[in-house]
Write an enzyme that holds these catalytic residues in place. Structure first.
Site, PDB file in Angstrom:
ATOM      1  N   CYS A   1      95.368 175.219  27.526  1.00 41.64           N
ATOM      2  CA  CYS A   1      95.534 173.764  27.659  1.00 41.64           C
ATOM      3  C   CYS A   1      94.175 173.084  27.700  1.00 41.64           C
ATOM      4  O   CYS A   1      93.139 173.730  27.874  1.00 41.64           O
ATOM      5  CB  CYS A   1      96.338 173.429  28.917  1.00 41.64           C
ATOM      6  SG  CYS A   1      95.479 173.880  30.441  1.00 41.64           S
TER       7      CYS A   1
ATOM      8  N   CYS B   1      92.298 173.711  30.941  1.00 40.55           N
ATOM      9  CA  CYS B   1      91.746 175.064  30.989  1.00 40.55           C
ATOM     10  C   CYS B   1      90.519 175.163  30.094  1.00 40.55           C
ATOM     11  O   CYS B   1      89.533 175.836  30.428  1.00 40.55           O
ATOM     12  CB  CYS B   1      92.796 176.086  30.545  1.00 40.55           C
ATOM     13  SG  CYS B   1      94.275 176.085  31.576  1.00 40.55           S
TER      14      CYS B   1
ATOM     15  N   ASP C   1      91.060 158.694 -11.759  1.00 40.30           N
ATOM     16  CA  ASP C   1      90.244 158.948 -12.933  1.00 40.30           C
ATOM     17  C   ASP C   1      91.179 159.537 -13.983  1.00 40.30           C
ATOM     18  O   ASP C   1      92.030 160.367 -13.660  1.00 40.30           O
ATOM     19  CB  ASP C   1      89.129 159.933 -12.586  1.00 40.30           C
ATOM     20  CG  ASP C   1      88.369 160.380 -13.816  1.00 40.30           C
ATOM     21  OD1 ASP C   1      87.918 159.515 -14.571  1.00 40.30           O
ATOM     22  OD2 ASP C   1      88.263 161.606 -14.034  1.00 40.30           O
TER      23      ASP C   1
END
Length: 714
Positions: free
Chosen positions: A17, A20, A398
C-alpha cells in the site's frame, strides 16, 4: 567516495500500500550509507544512490514482507493465497477473536470480561502496526488515514465500545489487504512484460553453440533461435525464414513472415523455422527493455487528476478531524446533549472521513490502463497523456505511411510527343535513380517491372518541393510536379485537363520534359490502407468531432483521398513547418488536438499537438522518444482502442471520485439526526474503497479485439 555514489535499481515484491511504501522508503533512507532514494510505487521499483545490500533493503521492508531483487533478476511469480500472506495473518487472527468476542457477548453480556478481553486481543493483534504508525504521525501532526483510524479506535475503547473498535481494526486491515490485491492485479501487465523475453540464449561462437545469459551477450553475436523458442535479443536475421509472433511487442495477433535482413525483437516467438540472428542491441537497449522502462516511468508519473486528489487530501484530512471534533463537543456544550453519544458520533465521523477510497481512486485506474495498453501494443508515456487522450476533440493524420501504406505506385503512364510508355519510364528512372523520394522509388519500381532499358543520367540536381533535373546523352531533362513547368513549358488545355482528372482520382502527377516539351506524364498513387475508412468511422463513434488529413500533395489529390477514407477536413500542399502551424491553429479553434505520424518527419507537429501519436514505434527509436503515445505495430486499428481506453479511464476516475465522496457524504449526513454509528462509518469507508478498486480493475478487461474485417472491436 566513488562507491558511495553508485546508483542501483531494484524490483520489489510484496509492496502492499501507499503508506507501506512511504514507510519502506523512509527506512531505506535511514540506512547510513544511502545518499538518495526514489521509490516508484506503481511499478514496484526502487532506485538507491549509495552503497547498500539486498539484505539491508529487505530488512528495511521486513515489516511488510517486502522482497528485493536486482533489476536484471526475474522475480518469481507470487501465487501465495490471500489467507497465507504474512501481512494478512494478523487480520485473520483479529477476525477469529472478534467472532470469539461476539460468542461470549451473546452467551453472557457485552460487559463480561471474556467478551471485552477477546475484543481487546482482536484490537491488539490486528492494530499494533496501525497504532504505532498512527500515534507517530499524530505526534508529528501528520494527519493521514492511519491517524484518523488510531484516534477513532482509541476513542471507541475509552467510551467502552470494544466490539465496534475491534471491528474497525479488522475492516480497516481488510481494506488495506484489498488495496494491496488490486495493486498486484494492476501491476500484472507490467510483470508479464518483464518476463516476456528469455533470460538466456544459444549463441554461436567459434563454431560452438553455448548458452549465455542475455546480460553477457554482446552486439555482433550470432544467436540461434529454434522453432517454438522465444527470441532473447533484438537483431537482424542472417540466415533462415520463419513466422514470428510479435504480439508481445506490437499487439499483432497474426504472425509476421521474416526472412534474411529482417529485424526481430526480444520477447517475440519464433513459430516455424530455425533462425540465425545477428544481435544488434544490448539487453538493456532492446525494444522490450525500452517499453518496460517507459511504462514504469509512465506509472510513476502522476496524472493531473491524481495530483488534484493528493493536494485535496492534504486539506481534506485535517478538515475531517476538525468536523469530528465539532460533532463531539458542540451538541453537549451548546445544547446539553449526552457527551458519550456525541463523542461516539465524532469518532464515527473520523472513520467515515478516512480518505482511503479517495487516495486510491486514481492511481489504480492509471496503472491498470497503462499496463493494459502496453500488453496490447500501445505505449502510453504517462498518466497525463492518458487523460489528455480521453479529452481529444480533433485528430490530425499525416497521410503518407499513416492513412496510406507509404508505398506509392505508378497507376498511369501517358506518353506524349511520339514517345512510348517504356521510353519515358526509362528516362524518368534514370533521373530518379539519384533521389530517395517515395515518388522516385515508385517510378524506378515501375520501370523495373516493365523491364525498361537502363539509361545513365548525369549532373543530377534536386529542386526542393518540385522535382529534379539531369542530363542524358548530353541533353537536359526535367521531371517533377506541374508547378515545376509553370511558365517554362506549354501546358496545353488538353494536358491540364488530363492532369486534373488524375489528381481528382487521387493521383500525384509527375511530368517529364526536355527543352520545354512535355514528353509524358505519370499518375502515382499511394495505396490507401484497407482499414482506414473503418478506423475513421470508429474514431467518430468514440467522440472525435473532426478528423483532418495533412499532406504535401496538391488539394485535388488530397481531397480525393480524404473523401474515399471519410476524412472531414483536408489540408494540402503542406511543408513540415506548415503542419506545425496547422496543428497550432486547430488547437486554438477546437481545443484538444492529436497528431498521428511516423515520429520522424512529423516530429515538430507531434511535439506541438496536445497528444502526439507515433505509428510503428517497435522499429523506430525516434517514435518512442518523440511521441506521447506510440502504436508499436504499424497498425492503425489500435487507435480507436487507445481513445476508447483513455475515455473509459477518464470516466472511471470521475466515477471513483464521485463514489468516494458520495458514500461518505451520505454517511456524514446521518450525524445530523445522530444516526451515524461506527458500523455504518466503516462499512461506508470500506464499501467506497472496494467499489473504487473493483471499478478501476474493469480496465483490465478493456482489450483490443480485431474483428473479421480487420477493424478494432472495443
Amino acid at each position: 567516495m566513488s562507491n558511495m555514489s553508485e546508483e542501483n535499481t531494484y524490483r520489489l515484491q510484496g509492496l502492499s500500500c501507499t503508506n507501506c511504501a512511504a514507510k519502506f522508503e523512509n527506512n531505506v533512507r535511514g540506512i547510513s550509507t544511502v545518499e538518495g532514494v526514489e521509490l516508484n510505487f506503481g511499478a514496484a521499483k526502487l532506485k538507491v544512490k549509495g552503497k547498500v545490500t539486498v539484505a539491508q533493503l529487505e530488512e528495511a521492508g521486513a515489516f511488510d514482507g517486502i522482497k528485493v531483487y536486482q533489476e536484471t533478476q526475474r522475480p518469481a511469480e507470487n501465487h501465495t493465497p490471500f489467507w497465507k500472506k504474512r501481512a494478512n495473518i494478523p487480520t485473520l487472527l483479529s477476525l477469529v477473536f472478534i467472532i470469539i468476542g461476539y460468542t461470549f457477548r451473546f452467551a453472557f453480556d457485552e460487559a463480561h470480561f471474556l467478551s471485552i478481553g477477546s475484543f481487546a486481543i482482536a484490537i491488539i493483534v490486528g492494530g499494533t502496526t496501525l497504532f504505532k504508525e498512527g500515534l507517530s504521525h499524530l505526534l508529528h501532526l501528520d494527519f493521514d488515514m492511519k491517524t484518523l483510524m488510531t484516534v477513532a479506535i482509541i476513542g471507541a475503547v475509552l467510551i467502552g465500545e470494544w466490539a465496534e473498535g475491534a471491528v474497525v481494526v479488522f475492516l480497516f486491515a481488510l481494506s488495506e489487504a484489498l488495496e494491496s490485491y488490486s495493486m498486484d492485479k494492476a501491476r500484472h501487465s507490467l510483470t508479464s512484460l518483464i518476463n516476456t523475453a528469455p533470460s538466456k540464449a544459444t549463441i554461436k561462437r567459434d563454431n560452438e553453440f553455448i548458452t549465455v545469459l542475455v546480460k553477457d551477450i554482446v552486439i555482433g553475436d550470432t544467436m540461434i533461435v529454434k522453432p517454438g523458442e522465444k527470441i532473447a535479443m533484438d537483431g537482424q536475421i542472417v540466415s533462415g525464414t520463419s513466422s514470428v509472433n510479435q504480439a508481445s511487442i506490437t499487439g499483432e495477433s497474426i504472425p509476421v513472415f521474416k526472412a534474411q535482413g529482417d529485424e526481430v525483437f526480444a520477447g517475440t516467438l519464433n513459430e516455424e523455422g530455425s533462425l540465425e540472428v545477428r544481435v544488434t542491441k544490448r539487453a538493456e537497449d532492446t525494444t522490450i527493455a525500452k517499453i518496460i522502462h517507459l511504462v514504469e516511468e509512465a506509472q510513476a508519473e502522476k496524472a493531473p487528476s491524481q495530483k488534484f486528489v493528493d493536494r485535496f487530501a492534504n486539506y481534506y484530512t485535517p478538515a475531517i478531524m476538525l468536523i469530528a471534533f465539532l460533532v463531539a463537543v458542540v451538541p453537549p456544550l451548546l445544547f446539553g446533549a449526552v457527551w458519550s453519544t456525541w463523542i461516539y458520533q465524532g469518532l464515527a465521523v473520523l472513520v467515515v472521513g478516512c480518505p482511503c477510497a479517495l487516495v486510491i481512486s486514481t492511481p489504480v485506474s492509471i496503472v491498470t490502463a497503462i499496463g493494459n495498453a502496453a500488453r496490447n501494443g500501445v505505449l502510453i508515456k504517462g498518466g497525463i497523456h492518458l487523460e489528455e487522450a480521453g479529452r481529444l476533440q480533433v485528430m490530425a493524420f499525416d497521410k503518407t505511411g499513416t492513412l496510406t501504406k507509404g508505398e506509392p505506385e505508378v497507376t498511369t503512364v501517358v506518353p506524349l510527343a511520339g514517345n512510348t510508355a517504356e521510353k519515358i519510364l526509362s528516362y524518368a528512372a534514370a533521373i530518379e535513380h539519384f533521389s530517395q523520394h517515395p515518388l522516385a522509388q515508385a517510378v524506378m519500381k515501375a520501370a523495373k517491372q516493365r523491364s525498361c532499358e537502363k539509361i545513365i543520367a548525369t549532373d543530377f540536381h534536386s529542386i526542393t518541393g518540385k522535382g529534379a533535373t539531369a542530363r542524358i546523352e548530353g541533353r537536359e531533362y526535367q521531371i517533377g510536379s506541374p508547378s515545376l513547368f509553370n511558365g517554362h513549358a506549354a501546358l496545353s488545355a488538353d494536358l491540364l485537363e488530363k492532369i486534373n482528372q488524375l489528381q481528382n482520382a487521387g493521383n500525384t502527377v509527375v511530368l517529364l520534359a526536355n527543352n520545354n516539351v512535355i514528353l509524358g506524364l505519370f499518375g502515382i498513387a499511394d495505396q490507401i490502407r484497407g482499414d482506414s475508412h473503418a478506423i475513421i468511422k470508429q474514431l467518430q463513434q468514440t467522440g472525435i468531432k473532426e478528423t483532418v488529413m495533412l499532406t504535401g500533395d496538391n488539394q485535388a489529390t488530397g481531397k480525393a483521398i480524404g473523401k474515399s477514407i471519410g476524412i472531414t477536413n483536408v489540408q494540402a500542399n503542406l511543408l513540415p513547418e506548415d503542419k506545425l502551424r496547422t496543428i497550432q491553429a486547430m488547437q486554438k479553434q477546437h481545443g484538444k488536438t492529436a497528431m498521428i505520424g511516423d515520429g520522424v518527419n512529423d516530429a515538430p507537429a507531434l511535439a506541438t499537438a496536445t497528444v502526439g501519436i507515433a505509428m510503428g514505434g517497435a522499429g523506430t527509436d525516434a517514435a518512442l522518444e518523440t511521441a506521447d503515445i506510440a502504436l508499436m505495430g504499424d497498425d492503425l486499428t489500435k487507435l480507436p482502442y487507445t481513445i476508447d481506453l483513455s475515455r473509459k479511464t477518464l470516466r472511471i476516475i470521475k466515477e471513483n471520485i464521485g463514489l468516494a465522496f458520495g458514500l461518505k457524504l451520505i454517511a456524514l449526513l446521518l450525524t445530523i439526526p445522530g444516526l451515524l454509528t461506527l458500523w455504518i462509518a466503516i462499512l461506508a469507508d470500506m464499501g467506497a474503497t472496494l467499489i473504487v478498486m473493483l471499478n478501476s480493475l474493469r480496465l483490465i478487461r478493456s482489450n483490443y479485439l480485431p474483428n473479421k474485417s480487420g477493424s478494432a472491436r472495443l
